[in-house]
Write an enzyme that holds these catalytic residues in place. Structure first.
Site, PDB file in Angstrom:
ATOM      1  N   GLY A   9     -60.503   1.694  45.168  1.00 42.17           N
ATOM      2  CA  GLY A   9     -59.050   0.892  45.500  1.00 42.17           C
ATOM      3  C   GLY A   9     -58.061   1.306  46.653  1.00 42.17           C
ATOM      4  O   GLY A   9     -57.025   1.479  46.520  1.00 42.17           O
ATOM      5  N   GLY A  12     -55.116  -1.126  47.837  1.00 38.66           N
ATOM      6  CA  GLY A  12     -54.229  -1.342  47.126  1.00 38.66           C
ATOM      7  C   GLY A  12     -52.854  -0.633  47.265  1.00 38.66           C
ATOM      8  O   GLY A  12     -52.777   0.058  48.460  1.00 38.66           O
ATOM      9  N   GLN A  13     -52.017  -0.803  46.520  1.00 37.41           N
ATOM     10  CA  GLN A  13     -50.520  -0.291  46.842  1.00 37.41           C
ATOM     11  C   GLN A  13     -50.555   1.279  46.809  1.00 37.41           C
ATOM     12  O   GLN A  13     -50.003   1.744  47.760  1.00 37.41           O
ATOM     13  CB  GLN A  13     -49.389  -1.092  45.822  1.00 37.41           C
ATOM     14  N   ASP A  35     -63.242  -0.061  48.802  1.00 37.91           N
ATOM     15  CA  ASP A  35     -62.480  -1.331  47.984  1.00 37.91           C
ATOM     16  C   ASP A  35     -63.519  -2.528  48.189  1.00 37.91           C
ATOM     17  O   ASP A  35     -64.581  -2.485  49.085  1.00 37.91           O
ATOM     18  CB  ASP A  35     -61.171  -1.436  48.855  1.00 37.91           C
ATOM     19  N   ILE A  36     -63.003  -3.588  47.639  1.00 40.33           N
ATOM     20  CA  ILE A  36     -63.653  -4.791  47.938  1.00 40.33           C
ATOM     21  C   ILE A  36     -63.096  -5.821  49.133  1.00 40.33           C
ATOM     22  O   ILE A  36     -63.515  -6.851  49.493  1.00 40.33           O
ATOM     23  CB  ILE A  36     -63.862  -5.777  46.680  1.00 40.33           C
ATOM     24  N   ASP A  53     -67.554  -2.426  44.881  1.00 40.28           N
ATOM     25  CA  ASP A  53     -67.056  -3.144  43.939  1.00 40.28           C
ATOM     26  C   ASP A  53     -66.762  -1.722  42.838  1.00 40.28           C
ATOM     27  O   ASP A  53     -67.692  -1.116  42.541  1.00 40.28           O
ATOM     28  CB  ASP A  53     -67.866  -4.009  43.227  1.00 40.28           C
ATOM     29  N   TYR A 143     -53.073  -4.768  29.496  1.00 41.85           N
ATOM     30  CA  TYR A 143     -53.079  -3.704  30.454  1.00 41.85           C
ATOM     31  C   TYR A 143     -52.766  -2.282  29.864  1.00 41.85           C
ATOM     32  O   TYR A 143     -53.369  -1.478  30.076  1.00 41.85           O
ATOM     33  CB  TYR A 143     -51.887  -4.035  31.807  1.00 41.85           C
TER      34      TYR A 143
HETATM   35  C1  AKB Z   1     -47.072  -2.950  36.507  1.00 41.45           C
HETATM   36  O1  AKB Z   1     -45.793  -3.438  36.391  1.00 41.45           O
HETATM   37  O2  AKB Z   1     -47.804  -3.413  35.814  1.00 41.45           O
HETATM   38  C2  AKB Z   1     -47.343  -1.510  36.822  1.00 41.45           C
HETATM   39  C3  AKB Z   1     -47.261  -0.527  35.911  1.00 41.45           C
HETATM   40  C4  AKB Z   1     -45.745  -0.126  35.493  1.00 41.45           C
HETATM   41  O3  AKB Z   1     -48.053   0.306  35.923  1.00 41.45           O
HETATM   42  N1  AKB Z   1     -46.428  -1.415  38.222  1.00 41.45           N
END
Ligand code: AKB
Length: 313
Positions: A9, A12-13, A35-36, A53, A143
């Site tokens: 990754g 990414g950020q 990364d992909i 991946d 998440y």
């Molecule tokens: C999100 O907003 O999903 C992320 C986090 C807080 O993990 N930045």
């Protein structure tokens, strides 16, 4: 033996900045970005990059063997807002990649892993302010559920299989080198671009939504500090709380106005408001302080000043 590190990754950020810091510390050729999609120019040009991946464990095994990798930073995940749009995919990617990376690491002799957790593990039943390390943890996003399960797996693989996995519950991260992708805290990055571009920002959270945040400089510092800490000092093998800054959109706008006096903010909360409302406003990092001396460098004022002078529009 020199450490050889793979970053999953890297486009990414966090990946963009972490890869560069790791290259500064360990040497450009000892940090393999993957990364992909292509990473930022500085990442692509300063050292090895492999297309990978994070669910391709055969490919991961080949890269580990090719470069004799000793550490993995596994940063791939679908974040809170995008995760809600496709919960099954978010679960499959976040959990599947985690377990696959751990098992591949075990078979191919990689002993040390960094994997980020998040303040998204907390939910509506968690205390709102100065959340302690050990508290009620009932996340309401897919998440958050995947990060909580992941923390349990980190602890399990450490205790049962001896894998030295280290993790931090990152708050919302703010940086200018790479855009965040699909989080609820993304407003705190977007606002700087719009403030410089149009002197106006429409915020998808309401004015009094307090969330834990951190400047990217501090997030990278915390990550490297945790990875450097002697194993016997670490009392947490799920994921560490770390304290940073906390503010509401209104407080951030007031701070930005000190530099751009006619900056205007409009509030138009969307589905992300409910996610933000389920999270706490600030975090207690006492275990990180005790175990590996964690202290952030940036407060709200310094962060805003630095962002406004570095954001390129
Ligand atoms: C999100 O907003 O999903 C992320 C986090 C807080 O993990 N930045």
């Amino acid at each position: 033996m020199n450490d050889k590190i793979i970053v999953l990754g890297a486009s990414g950020q966090i990946g963009t900045e972490l890869t560069m810091e790791l290259r500064n510390k360990f040497g450009n050729n000892n940090v393999i970005a993957t990364d992909i999609k292509n990473a930022a120019d500085e990442v692509m040009q300063s050292g090895p990059f492999e297309y990978l991946d994070a669910m391709n464990f055969k490919g991961l095994a080949e890269i580990i063997d090719k470069y004799k990798v000793t550490q993995i930073y596994h940063l791939v995940a679908l974040l809170s807002a995008t995760g809600e749009k496709n919960p099954q995919f978010a679960w499959n990617l976040n959990m599947g990649s985690l377990l696959g990376v751990f098992d591949t690491a075990l078979v191919h002799g990689v002993k040390k892993i960094f994997w980020p957790s998040s303040i998204a593990v907390f939910g509506p039943t968690t205390p709102k302010l100065n959340v302690p390390q050990h508290t009620v943890i009932e996340p309401s996003t897919v998440y958050g559920i995947s990060k909580l399960a992941g923390e349990g797996w980190c602890n399990y693989y450490f205790n049962k299989k001896g894998l030295d996995i280290r993790s931090i519950r990152y708050p919302g991260l703010i940086g200018y080198k790479s855009a965040p992708g699909g989080g609820t805290t993304d407003y705190a990055v977007e606002i700087f671009y719009e403030a410089k571009r149009k002197k106006e920002y429409t915020c998808f959270l309401n004015e009094n939504t307090r969330l834990p945040m951190m400047y990217m400089h501090d997030a990278i510092k915390a990550t490297l500090q945790l990875m450097d800490a002697p194993a016997e000092k670490l009392s947490i093998r799920t994921a560490y709380n770390i304290n940073g800054i906390d503010f509401t959109p209104k407080e951030l706008a007031i701070e930005i106005r000190k530099f751009i006096p006619d900056f205007k903010i409009i509030y138009a909360p969307d589905f992300r408001q409910a996610i933000a409302d389920s999270w706490p406003g600030s975090i207690d990092g006492a275990y990180a302080l005790e175990d590996w001396n964690w202290k952030p460098d940036y407060d709200l004022n310094n962060m805003v000043k630095d962002m406004l002078s570095n954001v390129q529009i």
